[in-house]
Design a protein around this motif. Structure first.
Motif, short mmCIF file in Angstrom:
data_model
loop_
_atom_site.label_atom_id
_atom_site.label_comp_id
_atom_site.label_asym_id
_atom_site.label_seq_id
_atom_site.Cartn_x
_atom_site.Cartn_y
_atom_site.Cartn_z
N LEU A 179 0.83 -1.21 0.00
CA LEU A 179 0.00 0.00 0.00
C LEU A 179 0.86 1.25 0.00
CD1 LEU A 179 -2.80 -1.10 2.50
CD2 LEU A 179 -3.04 -0.71 0.04
N SER A 180 1.96 1.21 0.71
CA SER A 180 2.88 2.35 0.75
C SER A 180 3.47 2.60 -0.64
CB SER A 180 3.99 2.11 1.76
OG SER A 180 4.92 3.17 1.75
N GLU A 181 3.87 1.52 -1.32
CA GLU A 181 4.43 1.66 -2.66
C GLU A 181 3.39 2.22 -3.62
OE1 GLU A 181 6.32 -1.76 -4.31
OE2 GLU A 181 7.57 -2.12 -2.55
N LEU A 182 2.16 1.73 -3.52
CA LEU A 182 1.09 2.20 -4.40
C LEU A 182 0.82 3.68 -4.18
CD1 LEU A 182 -1.32 -0.86 -4.15
CD2 LEU A 182 -0.25 -0.02 -6.25
N ASP A 183 0.75 4.10 -2.93
CA ASP A 183 0.41 5.50 -2.61
C ASP A 183 1.54 6.47 -2.94
OD1 ASP A 183 -2.19 5.12 -1.76
OD2 ASP A 183 -1.58 4.67 0.32
N ASN A 184 2.77 6.04 -2.71
CA ASN A 184 3.89 6.98 -2.80
C ASN A 184 4.71 6.87 -4.08
OD1 ASN A 184 3.46 8.03 -0.11
ND2 ASN A 184 4.27 6.08 0.66
N LYS A 185 4.53 5.76 -4.80
CA LYS A 185 5.36 5.56 -5.98
C LYS A 185 4.54 5.24 -7.22
CE LYS A 185 8.96 2.40 -7.73
NZ LYS A 185 9.83 1.25 -7.38
N VAL A 186 3.76 4.19 -7.16
CA VAL A 186 3.12 3.66 -8.36
C VAL A 186 2.01 4.56 -8.89
CG1 VAL A 186 1.88 1.71 -9.35
CG2 VAL A 186 3.72 1.31 -7.70
N ILE A 187 1.02 4.82 -8.08
CA ILE A 187 -0.14 5.61 -8.53
C ILE A 187 0.26 7.02 -8.95
CG2 ILE A 187 -2.32 6.64 -7.76
CD1 ILE A 187 -2.82 4.02 -6.19
N PRO A 188 1.11 7.72 -8.17
CA PRO A 188 1.54 9.06 -8.62
C PRO A 188 2.24 9.05 -9.97
CG PRO A 188 2.03 8.78 -6.30
CD PRO A 188 1.61 7.42 -6.80
N LYS A 189 2.99 7.98 -10.27
CA LYS A 189 3.70 7.92 -11.55
C LYS A 189 2.72 7.80 -12.72
CE LYS A 189 8.17 6.28 -9.89
NZ LYS A 189 8.85 7.52 -10.26
N TRP A 190 1.64 7.04 -12.54
CA TRP A 190 0.67 6.93 -13.63
C TRP A 190 -0.20 8.17 -13.74
CZ3 TRP A 190 1.41 4.15 -17.60
CH2 TRP A 190 2.23 3.03 -17.50
N GLU A 191 -0.43 8.85 -12.63
CA GLU A 191 -1.12 10.15 -12.71
C GLU A 191 -0.25 11.14 -13.47
OE1 GLU A 191 -3.77 9.95 -8.58
OE2 GLU A 191 -1.74 10.83 -8.55
N ARG A 192 1.04 11.08 -13.23
CA ARG A 192 1.98 11.95 -13.95
C ARG A 192 2.04 11.58 -15.43
NH1 ARG A 192 3.99 16.51 -15.62
NH2 ARG A 192 6.17 16.38 -16.28
#
Length: 261
Positions: A179-192
């Motif tokens: 969940l930490s990886e999704l919130d701080n790394k993965v999801i923000p990268k696809w939003e970007r």
């Protein structure tokens, strides 16, 4: 047998065969020049001028249009098909406009330019076209729009690569780590990445194939984001009830990747 009037005794002409061979080698430009020279020798300078202009214009339209086609379309066209098509068309035009004269010229035993000279004209035409294509590619490669595009696509690819490492050892990580990886790394990268593709839409001067690619990349990015948000939901709820939905999303993602490839 009726004797053919010899009106071209003291001139040299390019034969249909020579024009056809030079056209296959050097394109419509070679044909336009040789047909033009025949008309000039036949004391029809206006027709000669029009033929040369048509040869130049056809060359620009033909090779300019091919340069603008997406590579995936060009790659599907057999190498010899286009030269065969325009050579056949030129042959028909020569026969229509000069066929009778050339036939009479031959039957009267008059002189034609050698095939070697025709081949040389075809080669020169090919060199001129090559220089033109090289110039076009050089100008396009220095187009500021491409530099901006390449920079943003490089960032897109980096985000994609880094985000997909989420799947590495996913079965061995704790839910809190995932969940930490999704919130701080993965999801923000696809939003970007979605933001990057939307920014690419505002770049002036991009060819149609890149604009089409942008649409596919946007759909792909939105599907990736949707999938990762659903994974986050599944992990948070500690449930497998979203597996079918995730499988459907993965199929859609694969379809978009196939379009890009």
């Amino acid at each position: 047998m009726t004797e053919i009037e010899n009106t071209t005794e003291n001139i040299k002409l390019y034969s249909s065969k020579a024009i056809g061979g030079a056209t296959f080698l050097g394109g419509p430009l070679a044909a336009g020049y040789m047909i033009s020279e025949n008309f000039k020798a036949l004391d029809k300078p206006d027709n000669g001028r029009k033929s040369l202009i048509m040869g130049i214009a056809t060359t620009i339209v033909l090779f300019g249009g091919m340069a603008m086609l997406p590579e995936r379309i060009i790659d599907k066209i057999p190498r010899q098909l286009i030269p065969l098509i325009y050579t056949g068309i030129i042959w028909g035009i020569v026969e229509w406009t000069q066929g009778d004269v050339l036939k009479a010229h031959k039957e009267n035993g008059n002189s034609f330019f050698s095939g070697w000279k025709a081949a040389a004209i075809g080669l020169i035409s090919l060199i001129i076209i090559g220089i033109g294509i090289f110039g076009y590619v050089y100008i396009e490669s220095n187009n500021p729009a491409y530099k901006i595009y390449d920079t943003k696509i490089a960032e897109f690819s980096k985000n994609e690569s880094e985000s997909l490492t989420f799947y590495d050892n996913i079965n061995f990580k704790s839910n809190s780590t995932l969940l930490s990886e999704l919130d701080n790394k993965v999801i923000p990268k696809w939003e970007r990445n979605i933001q990057l593709i939307n920014e690419l839409e505002n770049i002036d001067g991009l060819p149609s194939d890149l604009l089409d690619q942008n649409k596919t990349l946007l759909t792909y990015s939105e599907l990736r984001l949707e999938a990762f948000l659903l994974i986050k939901k599944a992990i948070s709820e500690d449930t497998g009830k979203y597996d079918t939905q995730l499988n459907m999303l993965n199929i859609k993602i694969e379809n978009e990747l196939n379009k890009l490839n």
